[in-house]
Design a protein around this motif. Structure first.
Motif, PDB file in Angstrom:
ATOM      1  N   GLU A  30       0.861  -1.184   0.000  1.00  0.00           N
ATOM      2  CA  GLU A  30       0.000   0.000   0.000  1.00  0.00           C
ATOM      3  C   GLU A  30       0.895   1.231   0.000  1.00  0.00           C
ATOM      4  OE1 GLU A  30      -3.785   0.034   2.240  1.00  0.00           O
ATOM      5  OE2 GLU A  30      -2.951   1.768   3.282  1.00  0.00           O
ATOM      6  N   MET A  31       0.594   2.174  -0.851  1.00  0.00           N
ATOM      7  CA  MET A  31       1.451   3.341  -1.053  1.00  0.00           C
ATOM      8  C   MET A  31       0.832   4.574  -0.413  1.00  0.00           C
ATOM      9  SD  MET A  31       2.655   4.905  -4.751  1.00  0.00           S
ATOM     10  CE  MET A  31       1.164   5.871  -5.045  1.00  0.00           C
ATOM     11  N   ARG A  32       1.660   5.361   0.230  1.00  0.00           N
ATOM     12  CA  ARG A  32       1.204   6.620   0.815  1.00  0.00           C
ATOM     13  C   ARG A  32       0.942   7.636  -0.276  1.00  0.00           C
ATOM     14  NH1 ARG A  32       5.150   7.492   3.949  1.00  0.00           N
ATOM     15  NH2 ARG A  32       4.220   6.984   5.965  1.00  0.00           N
ATOM     16  N   VAL A 255       4.641 -10.616   3.411  1.00  0.00           N
ATOM     17  CA  VAL A 255       4.234  -9.644   4.419  1.00  0.00           C
ATOM     18  C   VAL A 255       3.604  -8.425   3.741  1.00  0.00           C
ATOM     19  CG1 VAL A 255       6.481  -8.476   4.494  1.00  0.00           C
ATOM     20  CG2 VAL A 255       4.978  -8.417   6.499  1.00  0.00           C
ATOM     21  N   ASN A 256       2.547  -7.887   4.352  1.00  0.00           N
ATOM     22  CA  ASN A 256       1.855  -6.708   3.812  1.00  0.00           C
ATOM     23  C   ASN A 256       2.463  -5.452   4.426  1.00  0.00           C
ATOM     24  OD1 ASN A 256      -0.073  -8.473   2.530  1.00  0.00           O
ATOM     25  ND2 ASN A 256      -1.082  -8.680   4.513  1.00  0.00           N
ATOM     26  N   LEU A 257       2.853  -4.496   3.581  1.00  0.00           N
ATOM     27  CA  LEU A 257       3.537  -3.303   4.068  1.00  0.00           C
ATOM     28  C   LEU A 257       2.928  -2.035   3.475  1.00  0.00           C
ATOM     29  CD1 LEU A 257       7.283  -4.428   3.891  1.00  0.00           C
ATOM     30  CD2 LEU A 257       5.828  -4.301   5.920  1.00  0.00           C
ATOM     31  N   PHE A 258       2.921  -0.995   4.305  1.00  0.00           N
ATOM     32  CA  PHE A 258       2.514   0.344   3.888  1.00  0.00           C
ATOM     33  C   PHE A 258       3.767   1.198   3.806  1.00  0.00           C
ATOM     34  CE2 PHE A 258       1.264   4.655   5.519  1.00  0.00           C
ATOM     35  CZ  PHE A 258       0.680   5.097   4.342  1.00  0.00           C
ATOM     36  N   VAL A 259       4.041   1.768   2.627  1.00  0.00           N
ATOM     37  CA  VAL A 259       5.299   2.485   2.415  1.00  0.00           C
ATOM     38  C   VAL A 259       5.045   3.795   1.686  1.00  0.00           C
ATOM     39  CG1 VAL A 259       6.643   0.345   2.327  1.00  0.00           C
ATOM     40  CG2 VAL A 259       5.743   1.328   0.197  1.00  0.00           C
ATOM     41  N   ASP A 260       6.050   4.639   1.675  1.00  0.00           N
ATOM     42  CA  ASP A 260       6.014   5.873   0.895  1.00  0.00           C
ATOM     43  C   ASP A 260       6.133   5.529  -0.586  1.00  0.00           C
ATOM     44  OD1 ASP A 260       6.206   8.948   1.102  1.00  0.00           O
ATOM     45  OD2 ASP A 260       7.856   8.427  -0.248  1.00  0.00           O
ATOM     46  N   HIS A 261       5.621   6.414  -1.455  1.00  0.00           N
ATOM     47  CA  HIS A 261       5.672   6.134  -2.885  1.00  0.00           C
ATOM     48  C   HIS A 261       7.105   5.958  -3.382  1.00  0.00           C
ATOM     49  CE1 HIS A 261       6.623  10.448  -3.062  1.00  0.00           C
ATOM     50  NE2 HIS A 261       7.065  10.230  -4.277  1.00  0.00           N
ATOM     51  N   SER A 262       8.070   6.587  -2.707  1.00  0.00           N
ATOM     52  CA  SER A 262       9.467   6.486  -3.123  1.00  0.00           C
ATOM     53  C   SER A 262      10.081   5.124  -2.809  1.00  0.00           C
ATOM     54  CB  SER A 262      10.293   7.582  -2.440  1.00  0.00           C
ATOM     55  OG  SER A 262      10.261   7.431  -1.024  1.00  0.00           O
ATOM     56  N   GLN A 263       9.394   4.295  -2.020  1.00  0.00           N
ATOM     57  CA  GLN A 263       9.919   2.991  -1.623  1.00  0.00           C
ATOM     58  C   GLN A 263       9.358   1.837  -2.439  1.00  0.00           C
ATOM     59  OE1 GLN A 263       9.195   4.237   2.882  1.00  0.00           O
ATOM     60  NE2 GLN A 263      10.055   2.193   2.766  1.00  0.00           N
TER      61      GLN A 263
END
Length: 291
Positions: A30-32, A255-263
């Motif tokens: 998921e992207m910020r 694993v499900n991760l929420f990250v910044d668009h740059s990641q």
């Protein structure tokens, strides 16, 4: 090289392995969206067109959608859907509580009409009784949207059941609100389990006090949460690249991760590195190449 294949140093994304196509039930990224930086519609379009196959969701973090024209939000949501990306509201529902009992239902209806797919509930910010929280979960589900409660490990001391009544949902005698925040992972898990039973689709774990920095990451809490709730039902906020590296190394590409668009690109490289089993240097620096 075929026009549909994208290569990095050690992985071809033509390799399926255990990385399923969208919509994915695990290994979700998921992207910020707009919050700390302003992402224009053109920039989001560039992200979706270049690495959209690796982006599962877009979240309007911090209630940022409340500051934007509805026309812009609708265009962004439509753009995301064209790339099979779901869109989440982020934590904003708590700002509706002072508007009366019908405001939340109206909010759900408006989110659906705008095209949002998921409503996130920040449990700590909401500060409502447990039965009210569960009612919100059911209300969102009955409205045809997905719901993702967000939890932190610290709770107001007066919210924690006393004595042997540790189960979330048990009667708790009213107590004066205190300013003391205390850690209680068992309460977090019990609350999350009740939300899942009520229909929540996934549980978001806030980075604060758990996984904000890799050097101080609480591996014990993360292991307990995943052990009780399951890998597919939890999503962790990886607020920096080292933290994302830690999660992939310890729990693999699922694993499900929420990250910044740059990641997004570096995270997918990490998932691919773990899939292929090759021992490579971290992709989190400037060592990856898009050819």
């Amino acid at each position: 090289m075929s026009s549909s294949s994208v290569y990095y140093q050690w992985k071809s994304f033509e390799e399926d392995e255990d990385r399923p196509e969208k919509p994915r039930g695990f290994g979700v990224t998921e992207m910020r969206g707009p919050q700390y930086t302003i992402l224009s519609q053109n920039m989001l379009q560039d992200v979706f067109e270049t690495v959209g196959q690796f982006v599962d969701g877009l979240k309007f973090s911090g209630g940022s959608h409340s500051l934007m024209p509805k026309s812009f939000i609708k265009e962004v949501i439509d753009m995301a859907h064209r790339h099979d990306v779901y869109v989440s509201t982020g934590d904003w529902a708590e700002h509706l509580l002072h508007k009366g009992p019908t405001a939340f239902k109206e909010y759900v209806e408006e989110c659906k009409s705008m095209g949002f797919d998921t409503i996130e509930l920040n449990v700590g910010s909401l500060g409502v009784p447990e039965e009210t929280l569960l009612r919100y979960v059911r209300l969102i589900k009955s409205g045809g949207l997905k719901v993702k409660p967000q939890f932190a490990v610290k709770f107001n001391k007066s919210d924690i059941p006393i004595g042997g009544h540790r189960a979330f949902g048990a009667y708790v005698p009213p107590a004066p609100r205190s300013s003391e925040m205390v850690e209680d992972v068992n309460l977090l898990i019990n609350m999350a389990e009740r939300c899942l039973e009520a229909g929540a689709d996934m549980i978001m774990i806030d980075a604060d006090d758990i996984c904000k920095d890799a050097d101080s990451l609480r591996a014990d809490i993360i292991a307990k949460v995943i052990g009780r709730l399951g890998l597919e039902k939890t999503m962790f906020e990886a607020s920096n690249t080292k933290t994302a590296d830690w999660f992939i190394n310890h729990y693999g590409p699922k694993v499900n991760l929420f990250v910044d668009h740059s990641q997004v690109t570096s995270l997918e490289c990490l998932r691919g590195r773990r899939n292929t089993g090759k021992r490579q240097a971290s992709a989190l620096g400037s060592s990856y190449f898009l050819l």
